[in-house]
Each structure stands twice: as structure tokens, then as C-alpha cells.
Design a protein around this motif. Structure first.
Motif, PDB file in Angstrom:
ATOM      1  N   MET A   1       7.070   6.410  -3.664  1.00  0.00           N
ATOM      2  CA  MET A   1       7.058   5.784  -4.981  1.00  0.00           C
ATOM      3  C   MET A   1       5.632   5.675  -5.516  1.00  0.00           C
ATOM      4  N   GLN A   2       5.508   5.792  -6.837  1.00  0.00           N
ATOM      5  CA  GLN A   2       4.213   5.683  -7.509  1.00  0.00           C
ATOM      6  C   GLN A   2       4.306   4.604  -8.586  1.00  0.00           C
ATOM      7  N   PRO A   3       3.247   3.846  -8.836  1.00  0.00           N
ATOM      8  CA  PRO A   3       1.970   3.921  -8.140  1.00  0.00           C
ATOM      9  C   PRO A   3       2.087   3.402  -6.706  1.00  0.00           C
ATOM     10  N   TYR A   4       1.109   3.719  -5.892  1.00  0.00           N
ATOM     11  CA  TYR A   4       1.157   3.375  -4.471  1.00  0.00           C
ATOM     12  C   TYR A   4       1.334   1.877  -4.251  1.00  0.00           C
TER      13      TYR A   4
ATOM     14  N   MET B   1      12.810   0.599  -7.703  1.00  0.00           N
ATOM     15  CA  MET B   1      11.848  -0.350  -7.151  1.00  0.00           C
ATOM     16  C   MET B   1      11.040  -0.866  -8.330  1.00  0.00           C
ATOM     17  N   ASN B   2      11.226  -2.138  -8.626  1.00  0.00           N
ATOM     18  CA  ASN B   2      10.547  -2.755  -9.784  1.00  0.00           C
ATOM     19  C   ASN B   2      10.692  -1.907 -11.045  1.00  0.00           C
ATOM     20  N   GLY B   3      11.911  -1.415 -11.268  1.00  0.00           N
ATOM     21  CA  GLY B   3      12.203  -0.662 -12.482  1.00  0.00           C
ATOM     22  C   GLY B   3      11.880   0.813 -12.433  1.00  0.00           C
ATOM     23  N   GLU B   4      11.214   1.266 -11.377  1.00  0.00           N
ATOM     24  CA  GLU B   4      10.890   2.696 -11.240  1.00  0.00           C
ATOM     25  C   GLU B   4      12.027   3.381 -10.489  1.00  0.00           C
TER      26      GLU B   4
ATOM     27  N   GLY C   1       0.784  -1.228   0.000  1.00  0.00           N
ATOM     28  CA  GLY C   1       0.000   0.000   0.000  1.00  0.00           C
ATOM     29  C   GLY C   1       0.813   1.272   0.000  1.00  0.00           C
ATOM     30  N   GLY C   2       2.088   1.196  -0.302  1.00  0.00           N
ATOM     31  CA  GLY C   2       2.926   2.387  -0.369  1.00  0.00           C
ATOM     32  C   GLY C   2       4.371   2.050  -0.044  1.00  0.00           C
TER      33      GLY C   2
END
Length: 122
Positions: free
Chosen positions: A103-106, A88-91, A68-69
Motif C-alpha cells: 500500500m502507498q504511501p508507505y 486501508m484508510n480509504g485507499e 512504515g509499510g
């Protein structure tokens, strides 16, 4: 949250000690790397990142992971001493004395995945 591999690169002049909210710990000397793994039962993980010089903590930041975030902070001091960059996962994320970076998306880490962060001297 699904399983997560968390890789940490300490390119600072300080020793790094990591304390996770689930009790896991890791250390990385100056110039070294370390990693932690989290399972699907680890739903909300906060990793306290603490840098030490001569046994004295000089800065604390964090990396938090949940369905959730998620986000990170490189700590904050009156004089900036450490910067961070990672994914984080490519972001991508990065900061120098930024404080918290959400980080987005939540729900970026909802299914687990890969997190890496590199810390450098400012």
C-alpha cells in the motif's frame, strides 16, 4: 501506529481463521464477518489469514499493518481459489492470485484507522 479497526468479510466457501502476530485470533465461517481491534501499542501487526475445508488448511494469505509499510496478499496456489478486495484508510486494494500488494504511501497506517477486506471465491 495508532489504533486500528480491522473488519474481515469471508464470502468464500471456506472457513477463515485469523492469527495476529500480537496473539489475537478471529474466525469467520463461510458467509460471515469478524473484526479485530489493535491499540497504539500494537506497532507492527501481521495477520495470517488461513482458509480451511474440512479442517485442512487449503490456502494462507496475510494482511500486515505498520507505520512504515502495510499491505496484503490473498495467498497463492497453482490454481486461484480466493480473491480479495478492500481498503486501508480509504485507499483501495484488490487481487486474485496477486501475491503481495504494497500500500502507498508507505506510512498510510501511521496514525491508525480503518481496514476492511472482503474475500470471495475466484
Amino acid at each position: 501506529m495508532g489504533p486500528v479497526t480491522f473488519t474481515i468479510h469471508n464470502q468464500t466457501k471456506y472457513e477463515l481463521r485469523v492469527q495476529s502476530s500480537n496473539g489475537a485470533t478471529a474466525e469467520a465461517a463461510s458467509g460471515a464477518s469478524t473484526s479485530l481491534g489493535f491499540g497504539s501499542n500494537d506497532t507492527n501487526i501481521t495477520n495470517a489469514m488461513r482458509w480451511y475445508r474440512d479442517g485442512i488448511c487449503v490456502l494462507q494469505g496475510s494482511v500486515a499493518l505498520s507505520a512504515g509499510g502495510s499491505g496484503a496478499d490473498d495467498g497463492w496456489t497453482s490454481s486461484n481459489i480466493i480473491c480479495m478486495s478492500g481498503e486501508m484508510n480509504g485507499e483501495p486494494f484488490s487481487g486474485c492470485n496477486e501475491g503481495w500488494i504494497e500500500m502507498q504511501p508507505y506510512n498510510l497506517m501511521a496514525n491508525g484507522g480503518e481496514v476492511s477486506v472482503t474475500y470471495t471465491n475466484a
